[in-house]
Structure formats: structure tokens, C-alpha cells
Design a protein around this motif. Structure first.
Motif, PDB file in Angstrom:
ATOM      1  N   ARG A  97       0.840  -1.201   0.000  1.00  0.00           N
ATOM      2  CA  ARG A  97       0.000   0.000   0.000  1.00  0.00           C
ATOM      3  C   ARG A  97       0.875   1.252   0.000  1.00  0.00           C
ATOM      4  O   ARG A  97       0.642   2.192  -0.759  1.00  0.00           O
ATOM      5  CB  ARG A  97      -0.903   0.010   1.234  1.00  0.00           C
ATOM      6  CG  ARG A  97      -2.065  -0.950   1.200  1.00  0.00           C
ATOM      7  CD  ARG A  97      -2.786  -0.924   2.543  1.00  0.00           C
ATOM      8  NE  ARG A  97      -3.995  -1.740   2.561  1.00  0.00           N
ATOM      9  CZ  ARG A  97      -4.686  -2.008   3.664  1.00  0.00           C
ATOM     10  NH1 ARG A  97      -4.281  -1.516   4.832  1.00  0.00           N
ATOM     11  NH2 ARG A  97      -5.774  -2.757   3.596  1.00  0.00           N
ATOM     12  N   ALA A 155       2.816   1.700  -3.280  1.00  0.00           N
ATOM     13  CA  ALA A 155       1.924   2.106  -4.373  1.00  0.00           C
ATOM     14  C   ALA A 155       1.545   3.584  -4.281  1.00  0.00           C
ATOM     15  O   ALA A 155       1.272   4.223  -5.305  1.00  0.00           O
ATOM     16  CB  ALA A 155       0.673   1.237  -4.372  1.00  0.00           C
ATOM     17  N   LYS A 156       1.511   4.147  -3.073  1.00  0.00           N
ATOM     18  CA  LYS A 156       1.242   5.580  -2.941  1.00  0.00           C
ATOM     19  C   LYS A 156       2.325   6.398  -3.627  1.00  0.00           C
ATOM     20  O   LYS A 156       2.069   7.492  -4.138  1.00  0.00           O
ATOM     21  CB  LYS A 156       1.176   5.968  -1.462  1.00  0.00           C
ATOM     22  CG  LYS A 156      -0.029   5.438  -0.712  1.00  0.00           C
ATOM     23  CD  LYS A 156       0.084   5.767   0.767  1.00  0.00           C
ATOM     24  CE  LYS A 156      -0.972   5.031   1.587  1.00  0.00           C
ATOM     25  NZ  LYS A 156      -0.787   5.240   3.048  1.00  0.00           N
ATOM     26  N   PRO A 182       0.466   1.519  -9.009  1.00  0.00           N
ATOM     27  CA  PRO A 182       0.439   0.050  -8.978  1.00  0.00           C
ATOM     28  C   PRO A 182       1.782  -0.533  -9.426  1.00  0.00           C
ATOM     29  O   PRO A 182       2.321  -0.141 -10.456  1.00  0.00           O
ATOM     30  CB  PRO A 182      -0.685  -0.304  -9.950  1.00  0.00           C
ATOM     31  CG  PRO A 182      -1.571   0.903  -9.944  1.00  0.00           C
ATOM     32  CD  PRO A 182      -0.650   2.083  -9.800  1.00  0.00           C
ATOM     33  N   ALA A 230      -4.355  -7.065  -2.044  1.00  0.00           N
ATOM     34  CA  ALA A 230      -3.620  -6.078  -2.839  1.00  0.00           C
ATOM     35  C   ALA A 230      -4.206  -5.947  -4.239  1.00  0.00           C
ATOM     36  O   ALA A 230      -4.310  -4.830  -4.777  1.00  0.00           O
ATOM     37  CB  ALA A 230      -2.146  -6.465  -2.912  1.00  0.00           C
ATOM     38  N   GLU A 250      -7.486  -4.051  -4.020  1.00  0.00           N
ATOM     39  CA  GLU A 250      -7.296  -2.627  -3.742  1.00  0.00           C
ATOM     40  C   GLU A 250      -6.671  -1.874  -4.910  1.00  0.00           C
ATOM     41  O   GLU A 250      -6.513  -0.650  -4.852  1.00  0.00           O
ATOM     42  CB  GLU A 250      -6.436  -2.456  -2.481  1.00  0.00           C
ATOM     43  CG  GLU A 250      -7.124  -2.945  -1.223  1.00  0.00           C
ATOM     44  CD  GLU A 250      -6.241  -2.851   0.019  1.00  0.00           C
ATOM     45  OE1 GLU A 250      -5.224  -2.126  -0.029  1.00  0.00           O
ATOM     46  OE2 GLU A 250      -6.569  -3.478   1.032  1.00  0.00           O
ATOM     47  N   ILE A 253      -3.575  -1.968  -6.081  1.00  0.00           N
ATOM     48  CA  ILE A 253      -2.218  -1.443  -5.839  1.00  0.00           C
ATOM     49  C   ILE A 253      -1.151  -2.270  -6.552  1.00  0.00           C
ATOM     50  O   ILE A 253       0.036  -1.969  -6.439  1.00  0.00           O
ATOM     51  CB  ILE A 253      -1.909  -1.360  -4.329  1.00  0.00           C
ATOM     52  CG1 ILE A 253      -2.070  -2.726  -3.644  1.00  0.00           C
ATOM     53  CG2 ILE A 253      -2.814  -0.326  -3.665  1.00  0.00           C
ATOM     54  CD1 ILE A 253      -1.743  -2.701  -2.157  1.00  0.00           C
TER      55      ILE A 253
END
Length: 329
Positions: A136, A139-140, A144, A174, A177, A179
Motif C-alpha cells: 500500500r 503504491a502511494k 500500482p 492487494a 485494492e 495497488i
């Protein structure tokens, strides 16, 4: 670290015996001793997400102890990783062992903070639950990411006893979501019994390709690495390594061992074959030292983290060189 600063490396083993002093990873400086790092090695002492043998909460420190024998020059990659970039031990992320959801949030927040300094993460688990919050966070920063997952198990199951966050579910979460880059997902080392054929069908629908441990044995490390490079391309890559991808002969100290795994040599050779990939962070998880013998598992894990760290350090140094050259034009 700026391009003009010289990285601070490990303690000199010719002056202070390897078995003396604090066991930071590879005897490197602590993060608070250098201010910031290009690669931060961090532990997550958490194993509340396991479904069988516990003990991975002690894995990070066991890996650090085994890493005392690592040396500054990596001949397999012809690189001195601790001279190319500042690598430092960031200590442990302290998490709540009684609340998995809270632990996941804590790991994500800590990873956000470290990545926010510009560092890449080399995380020492801990059980595989921690891969989700780490992904997470990555990925920010990168969007992705491609995922290369070394494991005996798929870890794409839905729930265990109704729990969504366990060491067997991080990669399904994951994918759900968004990501992960579903065009570049691979498992390596898969083997052993499953709950049913539907496990493989569900995994394929999520976008994962599978390289079994038997594939590695029959085709060899070089061919497997080449296949993985082609699948990953130039995408930002996260590598997550469950030490049980290795055969119990090479990694007895883990929570869910499966016969017929890779050798430590095969794992290290595949990783070296990925040196050209854009590795943005990585983890090594599921080392449970209570089941280990003569540090076999911890030694394998420490060398695995060393190869991953070398790849990241080389890429950081190369990027700095490219930047200097472009500024000089």
C-alpha cells in the motif's frame, strides 16, 4: 544522502570481531546515526497472522544476527553496496500483536514515513501479513507496482476463519485494492497440496503467473530469471520473499514448510538475474528461528536480503551518475 556525501559503512571486522557489538543488519549504522538512508533495513516483529507455527516475530533479529558474517563487497554482482549508497538499520516497527488491523495500519504509516524520506525499504519480517501494508505504501509513491512473490504458497486466499488480513491473504487484498500492476504478477517456488483446483483458477484470474519449484529445477535459474525480467519490464518492482520458498533442507526455520522447494543457490541466482529490474523495495518474511538449526534459515535470509540490498544500491548509484552527467551537459 546527497551525491557528495560518502556513505557510512559497516563496522570494520578486522578491528572489532563480528560477534561483538550490537547486531544491526550487516553491522551497518543505525538510521539515527546517519540521519537518513537510501536503503532502510527495518524489522517488523509480528506473527499474529500465521495459520500454523508461530515464531516469525523473532525473525528480524535472527536475520540480523546471521548477517554479522556478511562482507562489504558482493562479488556475484561486482558491487560494494554499502559504498554505493547509504544503507542503514532503521530498527523495528513496533506493532500491536493482539490486533491485526491495527498492526497493518501501523506498518503502513511507518512505511509511509520512511519512504517519504526518499529511502527504499528492505523489510525483515515478521509473517507475510505485513506485505499488504508495505505494498500500500509503495503504491502511494509509485502507483500500482509489479510484484514478484517467492513462496511455497499462493497467499491469494480470501479469508481464514473469516479474517481478511492473514499471512495467506495479502496478495488477494492487494489485487482487490488496485495497488498491483496485474500485467506483471508472478509467483516463484510454488508447490505442495492445495485446498482445491479452484485455488489455481482464482489465482490466475487475479493475473498471477506461476513458476513452480519444479520449473526452477527443470529449466534452471537463468531461464527463469529471463522469463521474469520479460514479464516485469521497466515497471517499478516490489519483491516479497517468504523464506519457505526454499526447501526445508535449506530453510527449516519457518512456519509452514513444504517439501520439494528451491535451494538457496537457486534463489540467490534468480535474484542476481533481476539486477536490471527497477526494484523499489522488498521484504524477506516468515523466518521462525525456534525451528531453525545452526542458523541455516537465518543465514539464507540474510544473504537474500543482501542481494536485494545490492540491487537497490546499484540502481541508486547509477541514477545519481546519470543525474550528474545530465546536469553537466
Amino acid at each position: 544522502m546527497s551525491s557528495n556525501e560518502t556513505p557510512r559503512g559497516p563496522v570494520d571486522s578486522s578491528r572489532i570481531p563480528r560477534y561483538a557489538g550490537p547486531a544491526t543488519f550487516a553491522r551497518l549504522p543505525r538510521l539515527d546515526e546517519v540521519g537518513r538512508a537510501d536503503v532502510a533495513v527495518v524489522g517488523v516483529p509480528f506473527d499474529s497472522g500465521v495459520s500454523y507455527r508461530p515464531g516469525a516475530r523473532f525473525g528480524g533479529n535472527a536475520i540480523r544476527e546471521a548477517s554479522r558474517l556478511l562482507r562489504p563487497y558482493n562479488p556475484a554482482q561486482d558491487a560494494s553496496p554499502f559504498a554505493l549508497a547509504q544503507v542503514a538499520d532503521g530498527g523495528d516497527i513496533a506493532v500491536n500483536p493482539f490486533n491485526i488491523n491495527e498492526a497493518v495500519e501501523t506498518v503502513e504509516a511507518a512505511a509511509d514515513e520512511l519512504l517519504g524520506t526518499g529511502a527504499r525499504l528492505m523489510t525483515l519480517g515478521g509473517d507475510h501479513t505485513i506485505a499488504l501494508p508495505l505494498l500500500r505504501s509503495v503504491a502511494k509513491k509509485h502507483g500500482p507496482v509489479a510484484l514478484l512473490h517467492f513462496d511455497a504458497h499462493l497467499d491469494t486466499w480470501d479469508t481464514y476463519f473469516g479474517a481478511e488480513y492473514t499471512h495467506g491473504t495479502p496478495f488477494r487484498r492487494a489485487v482487490e485494492e488496485g495497488i498491483l500492476d496485474t500485467e506483471a504478477l508472478s509467483h516463484v517456488g510454488i508447490r505442495g497440496p492445495l485446498y482445491g483446483k479452484q485455488d489455481l483458477t482464482d489465482d490466475e484470474k487475479m493475473g498471477f503467473g506461476i513458476v513452480t519449484s519444479s520449473d526452477v529445477y527443470r529449466r534452471g535459474a537463468d531461464e527463469v530469471a529471463d522469463q521474469l525480467r520479460q514479464r516485469i519490464g521497466d515497471r517499478p518492482l516490489y519483491i516479497s520473499i517468504d523464506i519457505d520458498c526454499l526447501d526445508p533442507a535449506h530453510a527449516p526455520g519457518t512456519g509452514t514448510p513444504e517439501a520439494g522447494g528451491m535451494t538457496s543457490r537457486e534463489l540467490l541466482e534468480i535474484l542476481r538475474g533481476l539486477a536490471s529490474c527497477n526494484l523499489v523495495s522488498a521484504d524477506v518474511v516468515e523466518v521462525a528461528p525456534a525451528y531453525d538449526h545452526a542458523e541455516i534459515t537465518s543465514v539464507a535470509a540474510s544473504h537474500t536480503a543482501y542481494e536485494l540490498t545490492t540491487i537497490m544500491s546499484r540502481q541508486i548509484a547509477a541514477a545519481r551518475t546519470d543525474l550528474k552527467e545530465s546536469e553537466a551537459k
